[in-house]
Design an enzyme around this catalytic site. Sequence first.
Site, mmCIF file in Angstrom:
data_model
loop_
_atom_site.group_PDB
_atom_site.id
_atom_site.type_symbol
_atom_site.label_atom_id
_atom_site.label_comp_id
_atom_site.label_asym_id
_atom_site.label_seq_id
_atom_site.Cartn_x
_atom_site.Cartn_y
_atom_site.Cartn_z
ATOM 1 N N LYS A 1 49.365 56.359 63.169
ATOM 2 C CA LYS A 1 48.406 55.363 63.641
ATOM 3 C C LYS A 1 46.972 55.779 63.319
ATOM 4 O O LYS A 1 46.131 54.938 62.971
ATOM 5 C CB LYS A 1 48.588 55.156 65.149
ATOM 6 C CG LYS A 1 49.939 54.544 65.501
ATOM 7 C CD LYS A 1 50.203 54.574 67.000
ATOM 8 C CE LYS A 1 51.553 53.962 67.339
ATOM 9 N NZ LYS A 1 51.887 54.084 68.772
ATOM 10 N N GLY B 1 62.344 55.692 81.016
ATOM 11 C CA GLY B 1 62.446 54.869 79.817
ATOM 12 C C GLY B 1 61.233 54.906 78.916
ATOM 13 O O GLY B 1 61.143 54.139 77.956
#
Length: 430
Positions: A204, A186
Amino acid sequence: MSDSLKVALLGCGTVGSAVLRLLSEQADDLAARVGRRVEVAGVAVRRPDRHAGVPAELLTTDAEALVTRDDVDLVVEVIGGIEPARTLLLAAIGAGKSVVSANKALLAEDGVALHAAAADAGVDLYYEAAVAGAIPLLRPLRESLAGDQLRRVVGIVNGTTNYILSRMAETGAGFGEALAEATEAGYAEADPTADVDGFDAAAKAAILASLAFHSPVRSSDVYREGIAAVSASDVARAAEIGCTVKLLAICERVAGEDGDTIAVRVHPAMIPTTHPLAAVGGAFNAVFVEADAAGELMFYGQGAGGEPTASAVLGDLVAVARNRLTGAAGPGTTGYAGLSVRPMAETPTRYHVSLDVADVPGVLATVAQEFAAHGVSIATVRQDGHGDAATLVIVTHRAPDAALATTVTRLREMDAVRGVTSVLRVEGLS
């Protein structure tokens, strides 16, 4: 306490639903911290039928009408992407609403315009959750270190790639195997392109560089290289010289004859296992800051996920709510320095190069001459194996990236070099 502050929530996915839940569960504490109750005025989503857990009276598909409502004080945007987020936030700011966003792509693309709009309107634009999830990072850069001169900001800002590289180092797996494991666990999306190709980290990095160096930087200004080409042998080579491989976002102020510039780049690099970032494993994020007066600082923690990101969103929400009550706006981003972004070709870097070579006299001298011809100084060199298995492992001193890249190209063409088996940049070695 008098009337409550009303919040419009844009998006109710993983992060938005966590924000909504925490606003409810922590309502009393938030009221005490803000000085007034904070209530949700509405939640804008595309498909209301998919949000059975949200009170029906709060759901709406008309996001623009919601953010411009007279009774809305604050807008929280967690839908992501460029549009319609940009249009909605500009509409909210134009209507006098303070904004909290987790939208790294939008801030990296249009941060200058959004900040200008917020300044003109006298409202706040906060986005701590846009970089490194729950880690308090942007506000320290913008406020706590405002009296210092920052020199370098280096970070692991993408949990997916850090998990993949960590597993490669721990198990000896190749990139494909580690990516499959990350997907099953996940940590990787069905389409992992934004993560493994460095787009997420580049956005970022643009935000970090803009704040750290008071200069506008967009994601398109950031040199970007992902981790798909990192092999198990690259990781093994790093371990042999006491290093590990990380995908780094590197923002640094570079002195030059014509004044300072800033270099902003995202790429895999070897770093010594003694460096604080080397110990950051799994899906965690960390950012290492070097400042003139404060010295070296490191920020570490959960870099993604619904609740960690929601924590950062609520921290911003409390700050802008307090400002709202006092009729003031917090400190915005300043672009006064106006430093230009240095091209990657001119940015000083170091290379680790592994060469499959013929084990005959004079090979090392020939290879060393090629480095010297391009103005690249060799820091260390060693030979592994003999005969057909001979390998030269070279680590350079810092040189312009273009000179290093050209050297590697010329090495591939040499008769004595059977192959260039590994090329990675190196950070943090003395």
